[in-house]
Motif scaffolding. Structure first.
Motif, PDB file in Angstrom:
ATOM      1  N   ALA A 287       0.985  -1.272  -0.166  1.00 29.39           N
ATOM      2  CA  ALA A 287       0.009   0.116  -0.133  1.00 29.39           C
ATOM      3  C   ALA A 287       0.762   1.078  -0.088  1.00 29.39           C
ATOM      4  N   LEU A 288       1.954   1.430   0.817  1.00 29.94           N
ATOM      5  CA  LEU A 288       2.822   2.292   0.816  1.00 29.94           C
ATOM      6  C   LEU A 288       3.523   2.632  -0.362  1.00 29.94           C
ATOM      7  N   PRO A 289       4.081   2.065  -1.292  1.00 36.62           N
ATOM      8  CA  PRO A 289       4.641   2.180  -2.416  1.00 36.62           C
ATOM      9  C   PRO A 289       3.587   2.894  -3.622  1.00 36.62           C
ATOM     10  N   LEU A 290       2.494   2.016  -3.381  1.00 37.18           N
ATOM     11  CA  LEU A 290       1.137   2.288  -4.140  1.00 37.18           C
ATOM     12  C   LEU A 290       0.800   3.844  -4.027  1.00 37.18           C
ATOM     13  N   ILE A 291       0.839   4.293  -2.734  1.00 35.19           N
ATOM     14  CA  ILE A 291       0.155   5.741  -2.318  1.00 35.19           C
ATOM     15  C   ILE A 291       1.063   6.602  -2.945  1.00 35.19           C
ATOM     16  N   VAL A 292       2.465   6.395  -2.336  1.00 31.36           N
ATOM     17  CA  VAL A 292       3.446   7.200  -2.883  1.00 31.36           C
ATOM     18  C   VAL A 292       3.597   7.519  -4.304  1.00 31.36           C
ATOM     19  N   TYR A 293       3.538   6.515  -5.210  1.00 30.70           N
ATOM     20  CA  TYR A 293       3.480   6.556  -6.682  1.00 30.70           C
ATOM     21  C   TYR A 293       2.347   7.507  -7.384  1.00 30.70           C
ATOM     22  N   ILE A 294       1.291   7.173  -6.618  1.00 29.65           N
ATOM     23  CA  ILE A 294       0.208   8.074  -7.120  1.00 29.65           C
ATOM     24  C   ILE A 294       0.284   9.454  -6.956  1.00 29.65           C
ATOM     25  N   MET A 295       0.795   9.514  -5.405  1.00 29.99           N
ATOM     26  CA  MET A 295       0.732  11.072  -5.086  1.00 29.99           C
ATOM     27  C   MET A 295       1.921  11.778  -5.668  1.00 29.99           C
ATOM     28  N   ILE A 296       2.915  11.193  -5.993  1.00 27.88           N
ATOM     29  CA  ILE A 296       4.068  11.880  -6.932  1.00 27.88           C
ATOM     30  C   ILE A 296       3.448  12.589  -7.969  1.00 27.88           C
ATOM     31  N   SER A 297       2.755  11.759  -8.857  1.00 30.65           N
ATOM     32  CA  SER A 297       2.299  12.309 -10.191  1.00 30.65           C
ATOM     33  C   SER A 297       1.162  13.583  -9.611  1.00 30.65           C
ATOM     34  N   PHE A 298       0.439  13.155  -8.632  1.00 27.83           N
ATOM     35  CA  PHE A 298      -0.346  14.470  -8.363  1.00 27.83           C
ATOM     36  C   PHE A 298       0.210  15.606  -7.601  1.00 27.83           C
ATOM     37  N   PHE A 299       0.913  15.594  -6.923  1.00 33.68           N
ATOM     38  CA  PHE A 299       1.908  16.648  -6.507  1.00 33.68           C
ATOM     39  C   PHE A 299       2.617  17.383  -7.557  1.00 33.68           C
ATOM     40  N   ASP A 300       3.125  16.447  -8.671  1.00 30.27           N
ATOM     41  CA  ASP A 300       3.672  17.200  -9.620  1.00 30.27           C
ATOM     42  C   ASP A 300       2.606  17.915 -10.683  1.00 30.27           C
ATOM     43  N   SER A 301       1.512  17.773 -10.635  1.00 24.71           N
ATOM     44  CA  SER A 301       0.511  18.548 -11.484  1.00 24.71           C
ATOM     45  C   SER A 301       0.038  19.860 -10.811  1.00 24.71           C
ATOM     46  N   LEU A 302       0.282  19.930  -9.238  1.00 20.93           N
ATOM     47  CA  LEU A 302       0.047  21.103  -8.533  1.00 20.93           C
ATOM     48  C   LEU A 302       0.897  22.348  -9.030  1.00 20.93           C
TER      49      LEU A 302
END
Length: 291
Positions: A165-180
């Motif tokens: 779960a932890l790598p999955l959350i980090v991987y998704i949130m990196i892309s989301f923070f990059d878009s902000l």
């Protein structure tokens, strides 16, 4: 020099629109057929599972009663009351909830740091941890946790689920923070906020769709996980996917109760996915148009 433009023959000019019209007529038909096949591929097993859960074992083996049969709720009574599946439902919910919350607490700040400070090597390590098959770690985990006398408790199940779960959350949130846009945080710091305050008051509220996506996917993984719970759970911490095996014995299989238990496992996740699909789509596509 002037380019010499040659017109195609009249027969070709007349034939081109006809070909386009035929293609336009064929493509919608192909799309509809492909869509029907895909829907049937995913829906038919679920429909068969629900129908079989309303039959007794004799009717399940009787091909003449595939559609026309006398429904019964005996299988659900067997699953929910006699086998005490409410305990297994609570175990699955608690492990999924705890592993998701702890992974969010650790993963969201880590993803923010990797995104804002361009920590590409760290992001690569997270991706590698996501790719490593969990089965390759079961033997070392069992050896370590058995020596620590933790096997059979909720803690070891939560930790093992956090590994995925932890790598999955980090991987998704990196892309989301990059878009902000970074300008929002800079403006917040100009107004007097610290970097942490800008993250908590500006960036974190804007990242709710990404957090919702990561949470839902993490919860679904933990709810459906079978392999970790099979090896590391105990009699009192058994989760739903493992408890289903109670209906599988060496001599026979109680198909009716097995299908009823499968429905109990599947329906909550389908309801969650149905009502949260917009968050999943928006979160997964958040960084797709960046740049």
């Amino acid at each position: 020099m002037t380019a010499i433009v040659t017109n195609p023959p009249l027969s070709e000019r007349k034939g081109l629109p006809a070909k386009r019209r035929r293609r336009r007529g064929v493509y919608p038909i192909v799309r509809v057929i492909a869509l029907i096949l895909i829907v049937l591929l995913f829906i038919l097993p679920l429909v068969w599972m629900v129908i079989a859960s309303l039959k007794n074992n004799v009717d399940i083996y009787d091909a003449s009663k595939t559609i026309i049969f006398t429904p019964t709720l005996e299988n659900y009574a067997n699953v929910l009351s006699r086998n005490n599946y409410f305990v297994f439902i609570f175990n699955s919910f608690w492990v999924a909830f705890a592993s998701t919350v702890l992974s969010l607490i650790l993963g969201v700040p880590a993803a923010y740091a990797m995104s804002r400070f361009t920590m590409h090597k760290s992001a690569l390590v997270v991706l590698l941890a996501r790719i490593i098959p969990g089965v390759s770690l079961l033997v070392p985990w069992y050896f370590i946790f058995a020596n620590l006398r933790l096997v059979g408790g909720f803690g070891v199940l939560i930790l093992s689920h956090m590994f995925v779960a932890l790598p999955l959350i980090v991987y998704i949130m990196i892309s989301f923070f990059d878009s902000l846009p970074l300008e929002l945080e800079e403006q917040a710091q100009v107004d007097g906020l610290t970097p942490i305050g800008a993250f908590l008051r500006t960036t974190l509220p804007l990242s709710v769709p990404g957090i919702a996506t990561a949470s839902i996917l993490s919860f679904i993984f933990s709810w459906n996980n079978f392999m970790f719970a099979l090896v590391l759970s105990g009699a009192h911490t058994k989760t739903l996917p493992v408890a289903i095996f109670n209906f599988v014995s060496y001599a026979s299989i109680d198909w009716g109760s097995l299908m009823a238990a499968s429905v109990v496992v599947t329906v909550p996740i389908m309801i969650i996915a149905l009502f949260t699909q917009k968050y999943i789509v928006s979160g997964l596509t958040a960084g797709a148009t960046k740049g």
